[in-house]
Design an enzyme around this catalytic site. Structure first.
Site, PDB file in Angstrom:
ATOM      1  N   ASP A  30       0.814  -1.222   0.000  1.00 54.17           N
ATOM      2  CA  ASP A  30       0.000   0.000   0.000  1.00 54.17           C
ATOM      3  C   ASP A  30       0.847   1.272   0.000  1.00 54.17           C
ATOM      4  OD1 ASP A  30      -2.311  -1.646   0.162  1.00 54.17           O
ATOM      5  OD2 ASP A  30      -2.072  -1.755   2.326  1.00 54.17           O
ATOM      6  N   GLU A 204     -13.166  -0.535  -6.585  1.00 63.33           N
ATOM      7  CA  GLU A 204     -13.067  -1.487  -5.475  1.00 63.33           C
ATOM      8  C   GLU A 204     -12.612  -0.798  -4.186  1.00 63.33           C
ATOM      9  OE1 GLU A 204     -13.469  -5.193  -3.689  1.00 63.33           O
ATOM     10  OE2 GLU A 204     -13.901  -4.732  -5.785  1.00 63.33           O
TER      11      GLU A 204
END
Length: 452
Positions: A30, A204
């Site tokens: 991330d 998403e």
């Protein structure tokens, strides 16, 4: 931790050429890059070794001035920073405003059992960070905050899975005006998903919002699972959004992906994660980066994962002190907080090595100094050029110092280190752990004694 000496050829054909993933001694995920004061600061999550779920307890910070040699700044933020958080140190983003750094992260609220967005603050991009509020900033059970400050100074917080939300942040960056607003997820705005009536669009999770040439971009992880990276654009920070297509197709042996885009020193860079390291996968991910150029009309080209990574911007100066944890590629090593401050490289065994890319020796170096410690009988730091088995330009013996944090400085002569080279610090010695290294530095000049 990751202790490996050779990387399988199917993952990295040559350690001498490979610079992706950009961190090899811990799993990272991330990516959230931030440009500040001539460096890129990279904020990441941290997947635990051998994890079979998103078992994440802290976040990590890295930085680079050249996009290839990355300095490990350790973990200045963890679940323990938030007294109200119980689990799930997931994908966040840091921004700078007014000389302070604000890091927005999703964590599970112990009191409610729901995911919430917390905010930590620091006076330095590397921390230490503290909980700015002592409670969640916002909480609706959704994740993945992204923060954008518009040219007029208005800041926005975006987040969401399965929905997409925004709220206007106040100038203090720790409170907001109005109520969270749900962005309409239309197929015109976010593409069409097939096969899932509950999620008609491709959106998403993992939004990344920024502005370029008057156009607002929202890059996101699309269509789990496996995810790809897509994007939309808008004339304003809250829409209306128009779907523009794929940035990075599904690839990389991780069923998730997460975007981060910056401009730095005249180039554009796309950060993402995959499962490319040994033991890597959907829950043991690693951050990587590619350089790219926008198309003339402002659209983003399709970007493919590589193991070569971004080209180096500039060179590294060996004649100023360099932290040992500034690494382009590491094999077998780990890092830890050093008693003298910062981080040091440790858990070094015979044959382990560090690569530092693009070291500008110029007309030549005459000597090498390193800050070292050893709780054993020590070992040797070999200075090699071009590869772990390349030309030896110096050897520094490291004695036992009586402790792994009992530091001393060693020196040795250097001969043959000229021009711009990839430098390898290769460690040799007996069995077990040999030494720790905190920093190193060369001295310019002509060597009188050649290493043997």
């Amino acid at each position: 931790m990751l202790a490996f000496a050779l990387v399988p050829a199917v993952v990295q054909p040559s350690a001498a050429r490979a610079d992706n993933p950009i961190v090899q001694h811990v799993y990272t995920a991330d990516p959230a890059p931030l440009v500040h004061d001539g460096r890129v600061y990279l904020y990441t999550g941290h997947d635990e070794d051998g994890s079979t779920y998103f078992t994440m307890k802290d976040w990590r910070v890295w930085s680079s001035a050249d996009m290839v040699n990355w300095t490990d700044h350790g973990s200045p933020l963890s679940l323990a920073t938030f007294s109200w958080a119980s689990a799930d140190a997931w994908a966040g983003q840091a921004v700078q405003r007014g000389g302070r750094f604000y890091w927005y992260v999703p964590v599970k609220n112990r009191a409610t059992g729901r995911m919430a967005i917390g905010v930590a603050v620091a006076d330095s991009p590397t921390g230490p960070f503290r909980d700015a509020l002592g409670r969640p900033l916002v909480e609706n059970g959704e994740i993945d905050p992204s923060v954008f400050i518009d040219d007029n100074g208005q800041a926005y917080l975006y987040w969401g899975n399965p929905n997409l939300w925004y709220v206007k942040l106040n100038a203090d960056m720790t409170s907001y005006s109005g109520s969270p607003t749900r962005i309409p997820l239309t197929t015109a705005g976010f593409g069409t998903r097939t096969g899932d009536p509950n999620r008609p669009t491709l959106y998403e999770e993992g939004p990344w919002v920024y502005k370029r040439n008057g156009l607002y971009y929202l890059v996101f992880a699309a269509k789990c699972c496996s995810e790809f990276i897509a994007y939309s654009t808008a004339p304003g920070p809250t829409g209306p959004w128009t779907y523009r297509g794929t940035v990075m197709p599904t690839q990389g042996s991780s069923f998730t992906n997460h975007p981060g885009i910056i401009d730095f020193k005249g180039n554009s860079y796309f950060f993402y994660h995959n499962g490319a390291l040994p033991g890597g996968g959907g829950y043991t991910r690693s951050v990587a980066v590619e350089r790219f150029s926008y198309n003339a009309d402002g659209t983003i080209p399709t970007i493919t994962m590589t193991n070569t990574g971004a080209p180096q911007v500039g060179t590294l100066n060996p004649y100023v002190r360099q932290e040992a944890e500034t690494i382009a590629w590491g094999s077998g090593i780990e890092t830890e907080p050093a008693a003298e401050g910062g981080m040091n490289v440790g858990w070094i065994e015979n044959g382990d090595h560090l690569k530092v890319k693009g070291v500008a020796f110029g007309s030549g170096a005459s000597s090498f100094a390193a800050r070292v410690a050893s709780g054993s009988s020590g070992g040797t730091v070999e200075l090699r050029l071009g590869s772990p088995n390349g030309t030896v330009v110096g050897r520094c013996g490291v004695p036992g110092t009586g402790g792994w944090q009992t530091w001393t400085t060693v020196n040795c002569p250097v001969s043959g280190a000229t021009g711009t080279q990839d430098l390898y610090l290769r460690f040799t010695g007996g069995s077990g752990y040999l030494l720790n290294i905190n920093w190193w530095q060369f001295t310019a000049g002509t060597a009188l004694t050649a290493p043997r």
